[in-house]
Design an enzyme around this catalytic site. Structure first.
Site, PDB file in Angstrom:
ATOM      1  N   GLN A 193       6.797  13.800  16.611  1.00 40.65           N
ATOM      2  CA  GLN A 193       6.415  13.158  15.347  1.00 40.65           C
ATOM      3  C   GLN A 193       7.161  11.883  14.989  1.00 40.65           C
ATOM      4  O   GLN A 193       6.532  10.896  14.584  1.00 40.65           O
ATOM      5  CB  GLN A 193       6.568  14.154  14.194  1.00 40.65           C
ATOM      6  CG  GLN A 193       6.055  13.635  12.865  1.00 40.65           C
ATOM      7  CD  GLN A 193       6.136  14.637  11.727  1.00 40.65           C
ATOM      8  OE1 GLN A 193       5.965  14.292  10.575  1.00 40.65           O
ATOM      9  NE2 GLN A 193       6.388  15.899  12.038  1.00 40.65           N
ATOM     10  N   GLY A 214      15.257   9.815 -12.776  1.00 36.61           N
ATOM     11  CA  GLY A 214      15.427   8.443 -13.212  1.00 36.61           C
ATOM     12  C   GLY A 214      15.981   8.268 -14.612  1.00 36.61           C
ATOM     13  O   GLY A 214      15.942   7.169 -15.159  1.00 36.61           O
TER      14      GLY A 214
END
Length: 424
Positions: free
Chosen positions: A16, A246
């Site tokens: 991957q 945040g």
């Protein structure tokens, strides 16, 4: 013209992380030549097979827009072909175990002798240090990079995320490194090594958690729910459940139908700028001016109460109705979309983020398209190659083999059963 048209990539990657990188480069127009073991190919061709006799979705969804050549690099003729590929290509990408290229006889010094402008790009589990020789998979990278220790709920175990930030995330980092090295090579005439350790990539994606680790020295992390609940912080950044990272409090809340639908949820952020609109929306207008609720700092110890009240409202609406109501008000919300909903999303199909691809052995399937849009280099997603499908084409068109020279390579056994391929 495609953005990377004319760039040749020698793709020695598998599974991957590497294929994610080279597929992105192929989408931008690079000629990606995937080198695979004769008769075997990339291991993922036969992993998690859902259609007997066809390449798995694991392989097809990571190898679009590439060409495949079978090549035994241990065969003397195979080494000759590989040498010519290195001479011809601009970039070599590999995610072998540490030392594998050296054992093949293609050290960095040897590669530079063959092609001084060659860029050798590598994915490894760890960078130089105590663990550089260790084998790493997706979840190991998430754990070693700080993602698992900061994911989950405070009273539960560390968790890995379903997003493949270790494998695919590292592939994206490597792609940026390659493009940057190509830009430098145009000016310097010299190639270089590009290394993208999986641990480093995960750490980069977890930078806000390292931010919070340092903020702990100044006191508790007030935007974390445990602050409002009066629970002391430890020495390391804690798991924060679904809190927003945040500074604006946010949580995943139940929506209408949650009893039967595991994805009937929305993410709701109580942004300070729209607090008054939120109060009106949920039927608590007095909270706009009420002591203990009017300002963000005052609300920190009441977040459980506030989000419980908001959830009382969201449970009366579907997750899409929440979007329709809140977006015009500027309230940040987002539906928890299932993989089924994403695959069926008309908007994502229109932009090419979700594409339908036709494969000669498995038929049509849905895949992820290019996540980055360039206005001057549109992407057409083409199917992944069959094993060795372009062997003769690459030998002729890229390396210039023809006639007796081509026959010699084919007869050497270095490039698989070419005659069988041609017959098919």
């Amino acid at each position: 013209m495609k953005a990377l048209e004319g760039v040749k990539i020698l793709d020695f990657t598998h599974v991957q992380s590497g294929p994610t990188c080279t597929q992105l480069l192929a989408w931008f127009g690079a000629d990606v030549i995937k080198v695979e073991r004769p008769g075997v190919g990339d291991a993922t061709r036969q992993q998690l097979v859902d259609v007997p006799g066809a390449d798995s979705l694991y392989f097809t969804m990571l190898n679009h827009n590439k060409r495949s050549i079978e090549l035994n690099s241990k065969n003397e003729t195979g080494k000759e072909v590989l040498t010519r590929l290195i001479e011809t290509c601009d970039v070599m990408v590999e995610n072998f175990a540490p030392g594998a290229l050296d054992r093949m006889g293609f050290t960095w010094e040897r590669i530079q002798e063959i092609n001084p402008k060659m860029i050798l790009a590598s994915v490894k589990g760890f960078g130089p240090g105590n663990y550089e020789d260790c084998k790493v998979y997706e979840n190991v990278a998430q754990c070693a990079g700080g993602a698992a220790s900061t994911t989950g709920f405070r009273d539960g175990p560390p968790l890995v995320t379903g997003a493949q930030i270790g494998d695919s995330g590292t592939g994206l980092h490597l792609a940026l490194g390659i493009v940057t090295a190509l830009y430098q090579a145009q000016r310097s005439g010299q190639g270089q090594k590009v290394l993208a350790p999986m641990q480093d990539g995960v750490i980069n994606l977890c930078r806000v958690k390292l931010r919070d680790q340092q903020r702990l020295k100044a006191g508790p992390l007030k935007e974390y729910s445990q602050y409002g609940e009066g629970i002391e912080f430890g020495e390391a950044t804690p798991r924060a459940g679904n809190d927003s990272g945040g500074g604006q409090p946010g949580r995943i809340l139940k929506c209408k139908g949650w009893e039967d639908d595991p994805n009937a949820y929305t993410y709701f952020i109580t942004q300070a700028a729209v607090w008054e609109k939120i109060c009106d929306l949920i039927g608590e207008p007095e909270w706009k001016t009420k002591e203990g609720y009017a300002t963000p700092p005052e609300r920190l110890d009441k977040l459980n109460e506030i989000f419980t009240r908001i959830e009382d409202w969201t449970k009366t609406k579907t997750k899409f109705e929440v979007m329709d109501i809140c977006n015009p008000l500027g309230i940040p919300v987002g539906p928890i979309l299932s993989t089924k909903e994403i695959i069926e999303d008309d908007g994502l199909r229109k932009t090419g983020t979700i594409v339908e691809v036709d494969h000669p052995k498995r038929g049509k399937y849905v895949s992820v398209g290019c996540p980055i849009k360039l206005s001057g280099s549109p992407v057409e997603v083409t199917r992944s190659p069959l094993l060795g499908e372009h062997t003769v084409e690459i030998l002729r068109e890229v390396l210039g083999y023809d006639g007796e020279a081509l026959a010699k390579v084919v007869e050497s056994g270095a490039v698989g059963d070419v005659n069988k391929q041609a017959a098919e």
